[in-house]
Design an enzyme around this catalytic site. Structure first.
Site, PDB file in Angstrom:
ATOM      1  N   TYR A 328       0.836  -1.200   0.000  1.00 24.71           N
ATOM      2  CA  TYR A 328       0.000   0.000   0.000  1.00 24.71           C
ATOM      3  C   TYR A 328       0.870   1.248   0.000  1.00 24.71           C
ATOM      4  O   TYR A 328       2.040   1.218   0.386  1.00 24.71           O
ATOM      5  CB  TYR A 328      -0.950   0.022   1.197  1.00 24.71           C
ATOM      6  CG  TYR A 328      -0.289   0.194   2.550  1.00 24.71           C
ATOM      7  CD1 TYR A 328      -0.043   1.468   3.075  1.00 24.71           C
ATOM      8  CD2 TYR A 328       0.082  -0.906   3.320  1.00 24.71           C
ATOM      9  CE1 TYR A 328       0.548   1.634   4.319  1.00 24.71           C
ATOM     10  CE2 TYR A 328       0.661  -0.746   4.565  1.00 24.71           C
ATOM     11  CZ  TYR A 328       0.899   0.524   5.057  1.00 24.71           C
ATOM     12  OH  TYR A 328       1.488   0.695   6.288  1.00 24.71           O
ATOM     13  N   CYS A 329       0.289   2.348  -0.463  1.00 26.31           N
ATOM     14  CA  CYS A 329       0.952   3.664  -0.429  1.00 26.31           C
ATOM     15  C   CYS A 329      -0.147   4.723  -0.321  1.00 26.31           C
ATOM     16  O   CYS A 329      -1.310   4.400  -0.067  1.00 26.31           O
ATOM     17  CB  CYS A 329       1.827   3.877  -1.666  1.00 26.31           C
ATOM     18  SG  CYS A 329       0.919   3.844  -3.230  1.00 26.31           S
ATOM     19  N   THR A 330       0.185   5.987  -0.520  1.00 24.13           N
ATOM     20  CA  THR A 330      -0.779   7.074  -0.306  1.00 24.13           C
ATOM     21  C   THR A 330      -1.972   7.007  -1.250  1.00 24.13           C
ATOM     22  O   THR A 330      -3.123   6.969  -0.812  1.00 24.13           O
ATOM     23  CB  THR A 330      -0.087   8.441  -0.468  1.00 24.13           C
ATOM     24  OG1 THR A 330       1.028   8.509   0.406  1.00 24.13           O
ATOM     25  CG2 THR A 330      -1.052   9.575  -0.147  1.00 24.13           C
TER      26      THR A 330
END
Length: 468
Positions: A328-330
């Site tokens: 996951y990331c922003t």
């Protein structure tokens, strides 16, 4: 030297860059990830070219052999071992010359505007600019606002024309922010009034090339004041990982999971507790982002830039071997390239990524498994959906998660310093910067110091080793 380029056997592909050669090529402590990849490419080609130069052209057509140092070699592995052992210095000289030539060529290309830029200047972008004659300037400049975050991968034949259109569109709508355009697509975050951002989304959705959907845009409360200005440019990558998109494409990305699916996966992982050793919940953001907010029981690499992520993967491959990885990331874009790079190593059992990133997850699960603040790259620094504070003040250790820039003039580090400590003058990122700041206040220096030259960077390994 023969023109034929052969591929050296795999045991030589993993040579480490010789520090003595690197030091001659670059004065800094070490090459960046992208520069090192260029150097390694030159090294492999130089090795293959040297092998090709000693190929025996007089041999029968049905067989291949090499003649070097008075010896004849009939197998690839034998000649490769001989060259590696006896001609390392010659290969290094070829590598250095090839690397310097490549860097010079890249610099010249960067200074020379490509033909597409000249075409963009003449391109008619007026058809892509919406008619806003019925919208007042007041509504475009003042009123409730938003910040948009989006990206879209697609083939752009003329990124410079798209860049010119984006700049004209944003200026007309009085939007500020940052937009990266490349042959592989577009990545942007812009702020303005709700009226202006809605018009911007409509313009993007109606553009014939992008074929985007409204769900591709993540929105949060904000305004044009969230950015200092508007920056629109053409780049090699729409997210700077430092790996050529032609080598590792977003098309190799992992399986996309919507927030509901991702939530179930994390829920199942947490239910297993300590007995779960076949799944890794991987945060591929920078350390200062995950420090103030992250998913429960995630692996958050202590890296400062996304361009360090490939090196992190390379140096921790055993950590991912035969594992199921949930990334996951922003907003999702770093996972597109990050998961593709991880999959290219062919060590993971499965690679999944959160579609729409933390941003979309929090819209569905504001009190879910992500705790703390969400770091954003604008003047707000953070947005939140829950009241958890998972980080501490750098000085007193009390819970605090509001970032400020280090008060030392030439430092760009972010610091967590609570109001009480800031009143005491503790406004720098570390003691050395605090001392430099006090010294600077007493005597003005005309000499500029390099950015980020402090304990924060010296004490943290550039690429952390997380393999146990």
């Amino acid at each position: 030297m023969a023109a034929v380029i052969e591929t050296p056997c795999s045991e030589f592909l993993n040579w480490e860059v010789e520090s003595s050669v690197c030091n001659g090529l670059k004065q800094e402590k070490q090459l960046s990830a992208s520069q090192r990849r260029c150097y390694n490419l030159c090294r492999r080609k130089s090795f293959a070219a040297f092998v090709a130069s000693v190929k025996d052209g007089c041999h029968d057509k049905g067989s291949t052999s090499w003649f070097c140092c008075g010896q004849t070699f009939s197998e690839h592995s034998a000649i490769h071992k001989h060259v590696a052992k006896s001609h390392n210095s010659e290969v290094q000289q070829l590598t250095q010359a090839a690397y310097e030539h490549l860097i010079k060529q890249l610099e010249e290309e960067a200074e020379t505007p490509p033909p597409s830029r000249l075409k963009a200047e003449a391109a008619d972008i007026s058809a892509w600019i919406p008619d806003i004659s019925q919208v007042s300037e007041e509504h475009l400049r003042n009123g409730p606002g938003k910040v948009l975050l989006y990206y879209h991968y697609c083939q752009l034949d003329d990124p410079h024309a798209v860049c010119a259109w984006q700049k004209a569109l944003c200026e007309k709508l009085h939007l500020t922010g940052k937009i990266r355009v490349a042959a592989e697509g577009i990545n942007g975050t812009v702020g303005g009034t709700s009226v202006a951002t809605d018009i911007y989304i409509s313009a993007m959705l109606s553009h014939p090339v992008f074929k985007m959907e409204k769900e591709d845009f993540k929105t949060s409360d904000g305004s044009a004041e969230c950015f200092t200005d508007l920056k629109v440019g053409v780049y090699k990558e729409i997210v700077p990982m430092g790996v050529d998109p032609d080598v590792v494409s977003y098309k190799l990305a992992g399986v996309h999971l919507d927030p509901e699916e991702f939530h179930k996966e994390v829920e199942a992982l947490l239910a297993k507790g300590d007995s779960s050793n076949d799944t890794i919940l991987l945060d591929c953001r920078n350390f200062y982002e995950s420090k103030i907010g992250q998913f429960t029981r995630c692996l958050a690499p202590n890296i400062r830039k996304f361009s360090y992520f490939p090196d992190y993967v390379d140096q921790n491959l055993e950590l991912f071997r035969d594992k199921k990885v949930l990334m996951y990331c922003t907003g999702g874009i770093r996972c597109e390239r990050g998961s593709a790079y991880l999959r290219s190593k062919e060590v993971c059992k499965e690679v999944y990524q959160l579609k729409g990133g933390i941003h979309k997850y929090l819209e569905c699960f504001p009190e879910g498994f992500y705790r703390g603040k969400l770091f954003v790259f604008d003047e707000r620094y953070t947005i939140s959906s829950n009241n958890d504070v998972i980080s501490d003040c750098r000085y007193c250790g009390l819970p605090w998660d509001q970032y400020e820039l280090c008060s030392t003039q030439f430092c760009c580090q972010l610091v967590l310093s609570c109001p009480s400590c800031r009143k005491k003058g503790c406004t720098a990122c570390c003691p050395s910067c605090q001392t430099k700041g006090e010294t600077h206040n007493k005597e003005t220096s005309a000499v500029q110091h390099p950015k980020e030259e402090c304990e924060c960077t010296d004490m943290r390994a550039r690429i952390p080793q997380d393999v146990k």
